[in-house]
Motif scaffolding. Structure first.
Motif, PDB file in Angstrom:
ATOM      1  N   GLN A 141       0.847  -1.210   0.000  1.00  0.00           N
ATOM      2  CA  GLN A 141       0.000   0.000   0.000  1.00  0.00           C
ATOM      3  C   GLN A 141       0.878   1.255   0.000  1.00  0.00           C
ATOM      4  O   GLN A 141       0.619   2.211  -0.736  1.00  0.00           O
ATOM      5  N   LYS A 142       1.955   1.225   0.795  1.00  0.00           N
ATOM      6  CA  LYS A 142       2.872   2.375   0.865  1.00  0.00           C
ATOM      7  C   LYS A 142       3.511   2.680  -0.479  1.00  0.00           C
ATOM      8  O   LYS A 142       3.817   3.815  -0.797  1.00  0.00           O
TER       9      LYS A 142
ATOM     10  N   GLY B 115       2.028   2.022  -3.326  1.00  0.00           N
ATOM     11  CA  GLY B 115       0.958   2.166  -4.320  1.00  0.00           C
ATOM     12  C   GLY B 115       0.844   0.942  -5.216  1.00  0.00           C
ATOM     13  O   GLY B 115       0.562   1.061  -6.401  1.00  0.00           O
TER      14      GLY B 115
ATOM     15  N   LYS C 183      -2.853   5.153  -3.709  1.00  0.00           N
ATOM     16  CA  LYS C 183      -2.660   4.623  -2.345  1.00  0.00           C
ATOM     17  C   LYS C 183      -3.932   4.710  -1.496  1.00  0.00           C
ATOM     18  O   LYS C 183      -4.258   3.801  -0.729  1.00  0.00           O
TER      19      LYS C 183
END
Ligand code: EPU
Length: 297
Positions: A113-114, A116, A195
């Motif tokens: 997630q960090k 993207g 994100k």
């Protein structure tokens, strides 16, 4: 009777624990001890360990997050190898994330997630490790982890390392064919996404999990595999088994394929309850349920 080879300790960087209670390492919170318990620090240490178990003919079992196993009350005579401390690497290269097999899925999802990177959000519902999820091709919401794999780095029982490309691995429902190896790390091919959008999708999956699954007491997730085209939970429910108790175990009132450890029970109670479920489903629907959880005895 297995003899403990005292010279093991000298050659390894990691410490061997004797008679380590496995209930502390399983989400069901039951089960007896492991005769030998070891957390190798790295590949070289694991290779040395395998050499020793081979030499002394000691069988071994690989422990992931302990979220899919039922350890019997007497414990196990095998050496139990946990990769949760030495194999937690994370690397990103373009759209590919390479994750150590002992890493928790939640950490991998967070990391992606960090950066993207999207595709693994659906795994938010699974409390496992990368290696554990992969070996059983874990899945939910109609997707499974094997779909995202680019390659897998494994070690065989002789300590030889290989990188298997996706086309060499035969993934199917809850199967990968990788059981004969020790998974060291997995390369996941993901896609680029906003994100904030990824974060939102993760929370949708987590909410769906809280709605349909029961986490009120220690459990090992779905106990039985789904028969083709059916839900094991639905069949167990239709047998009227929700709330059925055996010792300290109870069939969840929310999801009938979950068995909860409500306290004071032992592994044999859980096995009895599983057998009762199997026989009721067999006689009502002529369907033989197969455990999804692994039974260590
Ligand atoms: N259902 C019932 N009664 C129950 C449970 C389910 O009638 O007690 C019905 C539901 O209403 C729904 C259908 O059965 O219509 C399917 O239920 P659900 O969506 O909960 O999915 P599942 O087939 O029971 C599978 C996986 C789960 C995964 C969910 C969600 C297996 C064995 N189970 O469950 O995985 O989280 O789909 O995608 O494949 C796990 O493997 O540990 C696990 C929990």
């Amino acid at each position: 009777m297995l003899k403990f080879p005292m010279n093991w300790q000298r050659s390894l960087q990691s410490k061997i624990k004797l008679n380590e209670p496995l209930k502390n390492y399983t989400t069901l919170k039951i089960g007896g001890p492991a005769r030998f318990f070891v957390e190798p620090k790295n590949e070289a240490d694991l290779k040395l360990l395998l050499k020793q178990v081979r030499r002394y003919r000691i069988p071994y079992l690989i422990l992931g997050a302990g979220s899919n196993i039922l350890v019997c009350d007497k414990g196990v005579k095998s050496a139990v190898i946990s990769l949760s401390s030495g194999f937690r690497s994370l690397k990103v290269k373009g759209r590919v994330i390479e994750a150590g097999s002992g890493l928790r899925l939640a950490k991998l999802i967070d990391y992606a997630q960090k950066y993207g990177l999207s595709g693994i959000e659906f795994l938010s519902a699974i409390p496992g490790t990368v290696g554990g999820a992969l070996v059983m091709n874990a899945g939910c919401w109609g997707k499974s982890v094997g779909e995202l794999v680019e390659s897998v780095k494994v070690m065989d029982s002789f300590g030889r390392i290989r990188v298997l490309e996706k086309k060499e691995i035969k993934f199917s429902y809850r199967k990968s064919g990788l059981e004969k190896y020790i998974i060291l790390s997995v390369a996941f091919r993901l896609t680029v996404k906003n994100k904030a959008q990824i974060k939102k999708e993760i929370s949708v999956y987590l909410e769906a999990r809280h709605k349909s699954q029961d986490t009120s007491f220690p459990n090992a997730g779905c106990v039985f595999k789904n028969p083709a085209g059916e839900s094991a939970g639905r069949l167990i429910d239709l047998c009227g088994l929700k709330g059925k108790k055996q010792g300290g175990f109870s069939v969840s009132l929310r999801h009938a394929n979950f068995i909860l450890n409500t306290g004071g029970g032992c592994a044999s109670d859980m096995l009895k309850l599983m057998n009762l479920i199997k026989s009721k489903v067999k006689s009502k629907f002529k369907v033989l349920l197969e455990p999804e959880i692994k039974i260590w005895q």
